[in-house]
Design a protein around this motif. Sequence first.
Motif, PDB file in Angstrom:
ATOM      1  N   ASN A 162      22.991  10.071 -45.032  1.00 33.07           N
ATOM      2  CA  ASN A 162      22.279   8.930 -44.441  1.00 33.07           C
ATOM      3  C   ASN A 162      22.703   8.646 -43.004  1.00 33.07           C
ATOM      4  O   ASN A 162      22.601   7.514 -42.533  1.00 33.07           O
ATOM      5  CB  ASN A 162      22.476   7.666 -45.291  1.00 33.07           C
ATOM      6  N   LYS A 163      23.203   9.657 -42.307  1.00 28.61           N
ATOM      7  CA  LYS A 163      23.583   9.463 -40.913  1.00 28.61           C
ATOM      8  C   LYS A 163      22.908  10.528 -40.051  1.00 28.61           C
ATOM      9  O   LYS A 163      22.582  11.613 -40.507  1.00 28.61           O
ATOM     10  CB  LYS A 163      25.105   9.533 -40.752  1.00 28.61           C
ATOM     11  N   VAL A 164      22.701  10.169 -38.780  1.00 30.08           N
ATOM     12  CA  VAL A 164      22.045  11.071 -37.845  1.00 30.08           C
ATOM     13  C   VAL A 164      22.942  11.228 -36.634  1.00 30.08           C
ATOM     14  O   VAL A 164      23.718  10.329 -36.282  1.00 30.08           O
ATOM     15  CB  VAL A 164      20.658  10.512 -37.446  1.00 30.08           C
ATOM     16  N   GLY A 165      22.875  12.404 -35.983  1.00 31.62           N
ATOM     17  CA  GLY A 165      23.700  12.655 -34.813  1.00 31.62           C
ATOM     18  C   GLY A 165      23.321  11.765 -33.645  1.00 31.62           C
ATOM     19  O   GLY A 165      22.181  11.322 -33.495  1.00 31.62           O
ATOM     20  N   MET A 166      24.310  11.490 -32.794  1.00 30.20           N
ATOM     21  CA  MET A 166      24.090  10.615 -31.650  1.00 30.20           C
ATOM     22  C   MET A 166      24.935  11.097 -30.472  1.00 30.20           C
ATOM     23  O   MET A 166      26.082  11.521 -30.649  1.00 30.20           O
ATOM     24  CB  MET A 166      24.453   9.179 -31.995  1.00 30.20           C
ATOM     25  N   LEU A 167      24.370  11.048 -29.282  1.00 28.53           N
ATOM     26  CA  LEU A 167      25.102  11.323 -28.050  1.00 28.53           C
ATOM     27  C   LEU A 167      25.272  10.032 -27.267  1.00 28.53           C
ATOM     28  O   LEU A 167      24.302   9.293 -27.054  1.00 28.53           O
ATOM     29  CB  LEU A 167      24.359  12.351 -27.192  1.00 28.53           C
ATOM     30  N   THR A 168      26.498   9.759 -26.837  1.00 30.55           N
ATOM     31  CA  THR A 168      26.784   8.601 -26.001  1.00 30.55           C
ATOM     32  C   THR A 168      27.224   9.103 -24.637  1.00 30.55           C
ATOM     33  O   THR A 168      28.175   9.882 -24.530  1.00 30.55           O
ATOM     34  CB  THR A 168      27.895   7.731 -26.620  1.00 30.55           C
ATOM     35  N   VAL A 169      26.542   8.683 -23.584  1.00 28.76           N
ATOM     36  CA  VAL A 169      26.803   9.167 -22.229  1.00 28.76           C
ATOM     37  C   VAL A 169      28.097   8.547 -21.697  1.00 28.76           C
ATOM     38  O   VAL A 169      28.291   7.330 -21.738  1.00 28.76           O
ATOM     39  CB  VAL A 169      25.624   8.832 -21.292  1.00 28.76           C
ATOM     40  N   LEU A 170      28.975   9.417 -21.203  1.00 33.85           N
ATOM     41  CA  LEU A 170      30.243   8.966 -20.609  1.00 33.85           C
ATOM     42  C   LEU A 170      30.145   8.944 -19.088  1.00 33.85           C
ATOM     43  O   LEU A 170      30.499   7.939 -18.461  1.00 33.85           O
ATOM     44  CB  LEU A 170      31.385   9.890 -21.048  1.00 33.85           C
ATOM     45  N   THR A 171      29.677  10.041 -18.500  1.00 35.61           N
ATOM     46  CA  THR A 171      29.477  10.121 -17.052  1.00 35.61           C
ATOM     47  C   THR A 171      28.207  10.908 -16.768  1.00 35.61           C
ATOM     48  O   THR A 171      27.805  11.755 -17.563  1.00 35.61           O
ATOM     49  CB  THR A 171      30.664  10.826 -16.356  1.00 35.61           C
ATOM     50  N   GLY A 172      27.583  10.633 -15.609  1.00 30.36           N
ATOM     51  CA  GLY A 172      26.368  11.349 -15.237  1.00 30.36           C
ATOM     52  C   GLY A 172      25.162  10.437 -15.229  1.00 30.36           C
ATOM     53  O   GLY A 172      25.210   9.294 -15.706  1.00 30.36           O
ATOM     54  N   LYS A 173      24.053  10.947 -14.691  1.00 29.26           N
ATOM     55  CA  LYS A 173      22.829  10.165 -14.552  1.00 29.26           C
ATOM     56  C   LYS A 173      21.828  10.555 -15.639  1.00 29.26           C
ATOM     57  O   LYS A 173      21.348  11.687 -15.681  1.00 29.26           O
ATOM     58  CB  LYS A 173      22.211  10.391 -13.167  1.00 29.26           C
ATOM     59  N   THR A 174      21.499   9.602 -16.498  1.00 26.83           N
ATOM     60  CA  THR A 174      20.515   9.794 -17.562  1.00 26.83           C
ATOM     61  C   THR A 174      19.645   8.550 -17.650  1.00 26.83           C
ATOM     62  O   THR A 174      19.956   7.525 -17.059  1.00 26.83           O
ATOM     63  CB  THR A 174      21.211  10.027 -18.918  1.00 26.83           C
ATOM     64  N   LEU A 241      28.636  21.312 -33.580  1.00 22.34           N
ATOM     65  CA  LEU A 241      29.207  20.070 -33.073  1.00 22.34           C
ATOM     66  C   LEU A 241      29.861  19.279 -34.199  1.00 22.34           C
ATOM     67  O   LEU A 241      29.329  19.192 -35.304  1.00 22.34           O
ATOM     68  CB  LEU A 241      28.122  19.221 -32.411  1.00 22.34           C
ATOM     69  N   ALA A 242      31.024  18.708 -33.903  1.00 20.20           N
ATOM     70  CA  ALA A 242      31.736  17.854 -34.853  1.00 20.20           C
ATOM     71  C   ALA A 242      31.912  16.480 -34.218  1.00 20.20           C
ATOM     72  O   ALA A 242      31.881  16.323 -32.989  1.00 20.20           O
ATOM     73  CB  ALA A 242      33.093  18.461 -35.207  1.00 20.20           C
ATOM     74  N   GLU A 243      32.086  15.476 -35.044  1.00 20.28           N
ATOM     75  CA  GLU A 243      32.234  14.107 -34.545  1.00 20.28           C
ATOM     76  C   GLU A 243      33.412  14.018 -33.589  1.00 20.28           C
ATOM     77  O   GLU A 243      34.507  14.513 -33.861  1.00 20.28           O
ATOM     78  CB  GLU A 243      32.417  13.133 -35.704  1.00 20.28           C
ATOM     79  N   GLY A 244      33.146  13.402 -32.438  1.00 17.31           N
ATOM     80  CA  GLY A 244      34.191  13.238 -31.427  1.00 17.31           C
ATOM     81  C   GLY A 244      34.173  14.301 -30.353  1.00 17.31           C
ATOM     82  O   GLY A 244      34.909  14.187 -29.358  1.00 17.31           O
ATOM     83  N   ASP A 245      33.354  15.353 -30.516  1.00 18.94           N
ATOM     84  CA  ASP A 245      33.286  16.397 -29.494  1.00 18.94           C
ATOM     85  C   ASP A 245      32.753  15.825 -28.175  1.00 18.94           C
ATOM     86  O   ASP A 245      31.842  14.988 -28.167  1.00 18.94           O
ATOM     87  CB  ASP A 245      32.365  17.541 -29.949  1.00 18.94           C
ATOM     88  N   ILE A 246      33.311  16.316 -27.069  1.00 11.78           N
ATOM     89  CA  ILE A 246      32.840  15.938 -25.739  1.00 11.78           C
ATOM     90  C   ILE A 246      31.993  17.084 -25.199  1.00 11.78           C
ATOM     91  O   ILE A 246      32.470  18.211 -25.041  1.00 11.78           O
ATOM     92  CB  ILE A 246      34.009  15.653 -24.768  1.00 11.78           C
ATOM     93  N   VAL A 247      30.730  16.786 -24.951  1.00 15.18           N
ATOM     94  CA  VAL A 247      29.779  17.782 -24.462  1.00 15.18           C
ATOM     95  C   VAL A 247      29.547  17.560 -22.972  1.00 15.18           C
ATOM     96  O   VAL A 247      29.321  16.433 -22.535  1.00 15.18           O
ATOM     97  CB  VAL A 247      28.440  17.664 -25.221  1.00 15.18           C
ATOM     98  N   LYS A 253      28.599  14.178 -18.935  1.00 11.91           N
ATOM     99  CA  LYS A 253      29.485  14.235 -20.098  1.00 11.91           C
ATOM    100  C   LYS A 253      29.012  13.240 -21.147  1.00 11.91           C
ATOM    101  O   LYS A 253      28.696  12.088 -20.838  1.00 11.91           O
ATOM    102  CB  LYS A 253      30.929  13.927 -19.707  1.00 11.91           C
ATOM    103  N   MET A 254      28.983  13.706 -22.409  1.00 11.44           N
ATOM    104  CA  MET A 254      28.551  12.880 -23.528  1.00 11.44           C
ATOM    105  C   MET A 254      29.471  13.141 -24.708  1.00 11.44           C
ATOM    106  O   MET A 254      29.983  14.250 -24.871  1.00 11.44           O
ATOM    107  CB  MET A 254      27.100  13.203 -23.905  1.00 11.44           C
ATOM    108  N   THR A 255      29.650  12.128 -25.543  1.00  7.76           N
ATOM    109  CA  THR A 255      30.413  12.314 -26.762  1.00  7.76           C
ATOM    110  C   THR A 255      29.466  12.360 -27.964  1.00  7.76           C
ATOM    111  O   THR A 255      28.483  11.603 -28.013  1.00  7.76           O
ATOM    112  CB  THR A 255      31.465  11.194 -26.939  1.00  7.76           C
ATOM    113  N   PHE A 256      29.753  13.233 -28.902  1.00  5.38           N
ATOM    114  CA  PHE A 256      28.902  13.411 -30.093  1.00  5.38           C
ATOM    115  C   PHE A 256      29.504  12.660 -31.266  1.00  5.38           C
ATOM    116  O   PHE A 256      30.709  12.691 -31.506  1.00  5.38           O
ATOM    117  CB  PHE A 256      28.771  14.893 -30.436  1.00  5.38           C
ATOM    118  N   GLY A 257      28.635  11.964 -32.002  1.00  9.74           N
ATOM    119  CA  GLY A 257      29.061  11.260 -33.206  1.00  9.74           C
ATOM    120  C   GLY A 257      27.883  11.067 -34.147  1.00  9.74           C
ATOM    121  O   GLY A 257      26.841  11.704 -33.991  1.00  9.74           O
TER     122      GLY A 257
END
Length: 260
Positions: A162-174, A241-247, A253-257
Amino acid sequence: MAKLYLKFEQAVLKEIPLTKGVTTIGRLPDNVVQIDNLAVSGHHAKIYWDTDKYIVEDNNSLNGTYVNTVRISRHSLKDGDAVLIGRHVLAFNDDQQQAWPAQGGTAQPATPGVSKADTTFTIDSKRAKEMLAGMGAPPVPPAPAQAAPELLRQFSTPPPANKVGMLTVLTGKTDQSQYLLTSKMNVIGKSDMASIKLKGWFAPKMAALISKRETGYFIAASEKNIKVKVNDEEIAGQRALAEGDIVEVAGTKMTFGFQE
């Protein structure tokens, strides 16, 4: 027994035993061999038994089907043939065939395709030949202990229920600070069809692709000259990709969770 080995870059992703029936290949999930890549048509090609040999036949796909760097419409497969579909290779192996494969096939000009309902990105014949260059002998599937640890990790630990992947932007223009990866194919880039949209004058139209599967999320660069990093390590081919990975893609730069 005849088999296919599905390869991306240098990694063997899957082994497919062939029967005397029809093995369909394409991007849509109703295919026997599903290749989740935007360069692959919905129903791209098929392999079937014909009297005493296996035949690969192109289904009028947009980007075409290649055997040993030659674009074909229909081709008799020999042990060791490399079938290029999109950016993936299907290596044909038949223990019962003793003769080493020869280069060949029914050549056909690489004419531009016509847009289809299941929009497919185009790749040219030069790119296809570059991908097959230097392949030589048919690949030998790696022993389990030699398989990429990232793939093994992802297969052994599927995404939380019941969970879906998510990217959270750390740095950069999006255009957003967070992105839910709900689609089977999530494009990172400046293109209008990108789901993770990069901003900036020099941002590539297509930088990377994140595919969603039952076994997890996988990231890969969309082109050979684009660098994708996971946890500061440049990747080659696909990476689970695993939870906490930095892409890191194109300076962003984005973190995956995961998100419920």
